[in-house]
Motif scaffolding. Structure first.
Motif, PDB file in Angstrom:
ATOM      1  N   UNK A 109      21.789  54.368   6.065  1.00  0.00           N
ATOM      2  CA  UNK A 109      22.480  53.613   7.100  1.00  0.00           C
ATOM      3  C   UNK A 109      21.512  53.179   8.175  1.00  0.00           C
ATOM      4  N   UNK A 110      22.038  52.461   9.151  1.00  0.00           N
ATOM      5  CA  UNK A 110      21.218  52.005  10.261  1.00  0.00           C
ATOM      6  C   UNK A 110      22.105  51.768  11.473  1.00  0.00           C
ATOM      7  N   UNK A 111      21.524  51.884  12.644  1.00  0.00           N
ATOM      8  CA  UNK A 111      22.232  51.641  13.897  1.00  0.00           C
ATOM      9  C   UNK A 111      21.451  50.617  14.704  1.00  0.00           C
ATOM     10  N   UNK A 112      22.163  49.619  15.214  1.00  0.00           N
ATOM     11  CA  UNK A 112      21.540  48.628  16.074  1.00  0.00           C
ATOM     12  C   UNK A 112      21.813  48.978  17.536  1.00  0.00           C
ATOM     13  N   UNK A 113      20.792  48.953  18.357  1.00  0.00           N
ATOM     14  CA  UNK A 113      20.906  49.324  19.760  1.00  0.00           C
ATOM     15  C   UNK A 113      20.484  48.141  20.633  1.00  0.00           C
ATOM     16  N   UNK A 114      21.449  47.470  21.288  1.00  0.00           N
ATOM     17  CA  UNK A 114      21.086  46.378  22.185  1.00  0.00           C
ATOM     18  C   UNK A 114      20.676  46.910  23.554  1.00  0.00           C
ATOM     19  N   UNK A 115      19.823  46.183  24.238  1.00  0.00           N
ATOM     20  CA  UNK A 115      19.448  46.572  25.598  1.00  0.00           C
ATOM     21  C   UNK A 115      19.238  45.331  26.448  1.00  0.00           C
ATOM     22  N   UNK A 116      19.703  45.422  27.687  1.00  0.00           N
ATOM     23  CA  UNK A 116      19.506  44.369  28.682  1.00  0.00           C
ATOM     24  C   UNK A 116      18.791  44.968  29.884  1.00  0.00           C
ATOM     25  N   UNK A 117      17.934  44.196  30.520  1.00  0.00           N
ATOM     26  CA  UNK A 117      17.318  44.602  31.780  1.00  0.00           C
ATOM     27  C   UNK A 117      17.910  43.771  32.906  1.00  0.00           C
ATOM     28  N   UNK A 118      18.330  44.463  33.970  1.00  0.00           N
ATOM     29  CA  UNK A 118      18.927  43.762  35.105  1.00  0.00           C
ATOM     30  C   UNK A 118      18.517  44.453  36.395  1.00  0.00           C
TER      31      UNK A 118
ATOM     32  N   UNK B  69      25.222  50.020  25.970  1.00  0.00           N
ATOM     33  CA  UNK B  69      24.915  48.657  25.569  1.00  0.00           C
ATOM     34  C   UNK B  69      25.795  48.179  24.429  1.00  0.00           C
ATOM     35  N   UNK B  70      26.109  49.061  23.500  1.00  0.00           N
ATOM     36  CA  UNK B  70      26.966  48.681  22.379  1.00  0.00           C
ATOM     37  C   UNK B  70      28.384  48.374  22.855  1.00  0.00           C
TER      38      UNK B  70
END
Length: 203
Positions: free
Chosen positions: A174-183, A193-194
């Motif tokens: 399996x795999x997990x996607x991790x989004x990230x934003x900088x603000x 983030x998810x």
């Protein structure tokens, strides 16, 4: 045998299905502030003495026995930020997250009234800082997305022969996607983030 069947009847009568194998559940509130220039999401930074101290998160915590995700999210928000539950309009649950660590995370989306926001007093024991981000920022800004693999690793004494499978059996990965934003000096990432990504997909 009758006793066993009776026990199963009691267990499954009115049973509400959960995730098989989940040892615990948590709930968080994704708090929206309705402002003249558009809604903003409210975030916390965990206090340094806590597990994962310094990370950005939504208010929330472990669900107590018999507690709904909504009740837990409102209770934790009141404990962490002193925002009265009566000042939060719940819009509904977001999609939940199943962690490979054996728990469920149940996000709830809600709108905090101006009066509720005015009463906010973060608990120093749990919250180092609070900040807000325009919802439009997430909609117009592509996150940096990382992906990590979930690779099965079985013990040497697994009964391959008894189960009738070869030792080079093709176990599912399996795999997990991790989004990230900088603000403005903060990084919104991980499960938080998810949740944000799920919220803006509805816009």
């Amino acid at each position: 045998m009758t006793g066993e069947l009776d026990a199963l009847r009691r267990r499954y009568s009115g049973h509400i299905p959960g995730l098989l194998g989940a040892e615990r559940s948590y709930a968080v509130l994704a708090p929206l502030l309705p402002l003249p220039d558009g809604p903003r999401l409210l975030f916390e930074v965990r206090a340094a003495g806590l597990r994962q101290g310094g990370e950005v998160c939504f208010p929330g915590g472990r669900m107590e026995p018999g507690e709904t995700p909504e009740d837990c999210a409102l209770r934790e928000t009141e404990e962490e930020l002193s925002i009265p539950r009566g000042e939060v309009e719940l819009l509904g649950p977001s999609d939940f997250i199943c962690s490979q660590r054996g728990f469920l995370l149940r996000p709830v989306v809600g709108v905090v009234s101006p009066a509720g926001f005015a009463q906010m007093q973060p608990s120093p024991a749990e919250v180092a800082e609070v900040f807000t981000v325009p919802l439009a920022f997430f909609s117009r800004t592509e996150p940096v997305t990382a992906r990590y693999e979930l690779t099965p690793s079985l013990p040497e004494d697994f009964p391959y022969e008894a189960a009738g499978i070869p030792r080079d059996y093709a176990w599912s990965h399996g795999a997990v996607e991790v989004p990230s934003w900088q603000y403005e000096g903060h990084v919104i990432w991980g499960m938080t983030g998810r949740i944000v990504r799920d919220i803006i997909q509805g816009l």
